[in-house]
Motif scaffolding. Structure first.
Motif, PDB file in Angstrom:
ATOM      1  N   THR A 113       0.809  -1.228   0.000  1.00  0.00           N
ATOM      2  CA  THR A 113       0.000   0.000   0.000  1.00  0.00           C
ATOM      3  C   THR A 113       0.837   1.270   0.000  1.00  0.00           C
ATOM      4  OG1 THR A 113      -0.123   0.150   2.411  1.00  0.00           O
ATOM      5  CG2 THR A 113      -1.830  -1.177   1.305  1.00  0.00           C
ATOM      6  N   GLY A 114       2.156   1.128   0.062  1.00  0.00           N
ATOM      7  CA  GLY A 114       3.027   2.295   0.141  1.00  0.00           C
ATOM      8  C   GLY A 114       3.482   2.624   1.556  1.00  0.00           C
ATOM      9  N   VAL A 115       2.990   1.888   2.538  1.00  0.00           N
ATOM     10  CA  VAL A 115       3.364   2.148   3.930  1.00  0.00           C
ATOM     11  C   VAL A 115       4.869   1.967   4.125  1.00  0.00           C
ATOM     12  CG1 VAL A 115       3.156   1.293   6.312  1.00  0.00           C
ATOM     13  CG2 VAL A 115       1.112   1.660   4.944  1.00  0.00           C
ATOM     14  N   ALA A 116       5.417   0.867   3.643  1.00  0.00           N
ATOM     15  CA  ALA A 116       6.848   0.602   3.830  1.00  0.00           C
ATOM     16  C   ALA A 116       7.694   1.694   3.181  1.00  0.00           C
ATOM     17  CB  ALA A 116       7.210  -0.768   3.278  1.00  0.00           C
ATOM     18  N   GLU A 117       7.340   2.082   1.965  1.00  0.00           N
ATOM     19  CA  GLU A 117       8.088   3.134   1.280  1.00  0.00           C
ATOM     20  C   GLU A 117       8.049   4.436   2.071  1.00  0.00           C
ATOM     21  OE1 GLU A 117       5.889   1.084  -0.100  1.00  0.00           O
ATOM     22  OE2 GLU A 117       6.632   0.379  -2.038  1.00  0.00           O
ATOM     23  N   ALA A 118       6.889   4.771   2.608  1.00  0.00           N
ATOM     24  CA  ALA A 118       6.745   6.009   3.373  1.00  0.00           C
ATOM     25  C   ALA A 118       7.554   5.948   4.674  1.00  0.00           C
ATOM     26  CB  ALA A 118       5.264   6.280   3.674  1.00  0.00           C
ATOM     27  N   LEU A 119       7.561   4.802   5.331  1.00  0.00           N
ATOM     28  CA  LEU A 119       8.366   4.647   6.543  1.00  0.00           C
ATOM     29  C   LEU A 119       9.848   4.823   6.236  1.00  0.00           C
ATOM     30  CD1 LEU A 119       6.517   1.631   8.163  1.00  0.00           C
ATOM     31  CD2 LEU A 119       6.844   3.874   9.247  1.00  0.00           C
ATOM     32  N   PHE A 120      10.317   4.197   5.178  1.00  0.00           N
ATOM     33  CA  PHE A 120      11.724   4.320   4.804  1.00  0.00           C
ATOM     34  C   PHE A 120      12.071   5.740   4.393  1.00  0.00           C
ATOM     35  CE2 PHE A 120      12.080  -0.110   5.269  1.00  0.00           C
ATOM     36  CZ  PHE A 120      13.438  -0.396   5.342  1.00  0.00           C
ATOM     37  N   ARG A 121      11.190   6.382   3.678  1.00  0.00           N
ATOM     38  CA  ARG A 121      11.437   7.774   3.293  1.00  0.00           C
ATOM     39  C   ARG A 121      11.602   8.648   4.534  1.00  0.00           C
ATOM     40  NH1 ARG A 121       8.118   7.870  -0.488  1.00  0.00           N
ATOM     41  NH2 ARG A 121       6.264   8.342   0.704  1.00  0.00           N
ATOM     42  N   ALA A 122      10.742   8.451   5.523  1.00  0.00           N
ATOM     43  CA  ALA A 122      10.837   9.235   6.767  1.00  0.00           C
ATOM     44  C   ALA A 122      12.150   8.956   7.490  1.00  0.00           C
ATOM     45  CB  ALA A 122       9.650   8.921   7.683  1.00  0.00           C
ATOM     46  N   ALA A 123      12.545   7.691   7.582  1.00  0.00           N
ATOM     47  CA  ALA A 123      13.773   7.342   8.298  1.00  0.00           C
ATOM     48  C   ALA A 123      15.014   7.875   7.585  1.00  0.00           C
ATOM     49  CB  ALA A 123      13.865   5.829   8.469  1.00  0.00           C
ATOM     50  N   VAL A 124      15.044   7.784   6.264  1.00  0.00           N
ATOM     51  CA  VAL A 124      16.194   8.275   5.504  1.00  0.00           C
ATOM     52  C   VAL A 124      16.248   9.799   5.564  1.00  0.00           C
ATOM     53  CG1 VAL A 124      17.223   8.440   3.198  1.00  0.00           C
ATOM     54  CG2 VAL A 124      16.393   6.224   4.049  1.00  0.00           C
ATOM     55  N   GLU A 125      15.110  10.461   5.396  1.00  0.00           N
ATOM     56  CA  GLU A 125      15.088  11.931   5.481  1.00  0.00           C
ATOM     57  C   GLU A 125      15.515  12.401   6.869  1.00  0.00           C
ATOM     58  OE1 GLU A 125      11.181  13.129   4.170  1.00  0.00           O
ATOM     59  OE2 GLU A 125      11.621  12.619   2.085  1.00  0.00           O
ATOM     60  N   TRP A 126      15.064  11.724   7.910  1.00  0.00           N
ATOM     61  CA  TRP A 126      15.490  12.056   9.270  1.00  0.00           C
ATOM     62  C   TRP A 126      17.003  11.918   9.396  1.00  0.00           C
ATOM     63  CZ3 TRP A 126      17.799   9.038  13.135  1.00  0.00           C
ATOM     64  CH2 TRP A 126      17.839   9.616  14.408  1.00  0.00           C
ATOM     65  N   SER A 127      17.539  10.848   8.832  1.00  0.00           N
ATOM     66  CA  SER A 127      18.987  10.616   8.878  1.00  0.00           C
ATOM     67  C   SER A 127      19.747  11.752   8.210  1.00  0.00           C
ATOM     68  CB  SER A 127      19.326   9.294   8.184  1.00  0.00           C
ATOM     69  OG  SER A 127      18.739   8.201   8.855  1.00  0.00           O
ATOM     70  N   TRP A 128      19.310  12.167   7.034  1.00  0.00           N
ATOM     71  CA  TRP A 128      20.004  13.238   6.313  1.00  0.00           C
ATOM     72  C   TRP A 128      19.888  14.567   7.060  1.00  0.00           C
ATOM     73  CZ3 TRP A 128      22.471   9.795   4.254  1.00  0.00           C
ATOM     74  CH2 TRP A 128      22.154   9.033   3.148  1.00  0.00           C
ATOM     75  N   ALA A 129      18.828  14.747   7.826  1.00  0.00           N
ATOM     76  CA  ALA A 129      18.577  16.023   8.509  1.00  0.00           C
ATOM     77  C   ALA A 129      19.205  16.120   9.896  1.00  0.00           C
ATOM     78  CB  ALA A 129      17.065  16.257   8.614  1.00  0.00           C
ATOM     79  N   LEU A 130      19.851  15.068  10.375  1.00  0.00           N
ATOM     80  CA  LEU A 130      20.464  15.138  11.699  1.00  0.00           C
ATOM     81  C   LEU A 130      21.434  16.306  11.775  1.00  0.00           C
ATOM     82  CD1 LEU A 130      21.085  11.358  12.391  1.00  0.00           C
ATOM     83  CD2 LEU A 130      19.690  12.897  13.782  1.00  0.00           C
TER      84      LEU A 130
END
Length: 182
Positions: A113-130
């Protein structure tokens, strides 16, 4: 979108526990997690409270969840902050080398449904924004026999780094490292 991706809050430890227990009952849990359902079930409430509080503070880790409109959690991923080997922190900011994604799970009814992709996008974006020195890469490990997960990671842009490690408790099996570089 019928779900919201957000960070877990410390007071949500009971929901975090329920989702982890569900993950550990998944048919491929033995390939994806380093603990069993029985081990997790025996952990006291304080364990779950501490774990969730640490995953909520966003300093050394951040847990993201997918929450459906009815409040049910449909998936999760946690990003762990990893510092260069041998680095010691004594009250000052230290270089952040990478983050490591762990505890990935999406309920069967939410898969595709896109849930996994959205979770990964959030985690990767959070990582880049540290804050502080930039994170150089986001990595994860996948059991060599978990073809479904490996195919998903490749589809969303992760590539095998060429590194692998023995599976704890089963040195004959390997976990393959996947990464996405900044």
């Amino acid at each position: 979108m019928d779900y919201v991706i957000r960070g877990v809050r410390a007071e949500e430890w009971a929901k975090a526990r329920e989702l982890r227990l569900a993950a550990l009952q998944d048919p491929v849990a033995h390939l994806a997690f380093l603990e069993t359902y029985e081990q997790a079930l025996e952990r006291p409430d304080m364990f779950w409270q501490d774990r969730t509080a640490m995953a909520a503070d966003g300093i050394g880790a951040r847990q993201f969840i997918a929450e459906a409109q009815d409040g049910r959690w449909t998936g999760t991923v946690t990003a762990l902050v990893e510092r260069p080997a041998g680095e010691v922190r004594f009250g000052e900011a230290a270089e952040i080398d990478q983050t490591h994604l762990v505890a990935v799970f999406v309920r069967p009814e939410a898969r595709g449904t896109g849930v996994a992709e959205a979770l990964f996008r959030a985690a990767v974006e959070w990582s880049w924004a540290l804050s502080g020195p930039p994170v150089k890469r986001v990595r994860l490990y996948v059991h060599e026999s978990n073809a479904r997960a490996a195919a998903f990671y490749r589809r969303i842009g992760f590539v095998a780094s060429g590194e692998s490690v023995p599976v704890p408790g089963d040195p004959a099996a390997r976990e393959v490292e996947y990464e996405v570089l900044r």
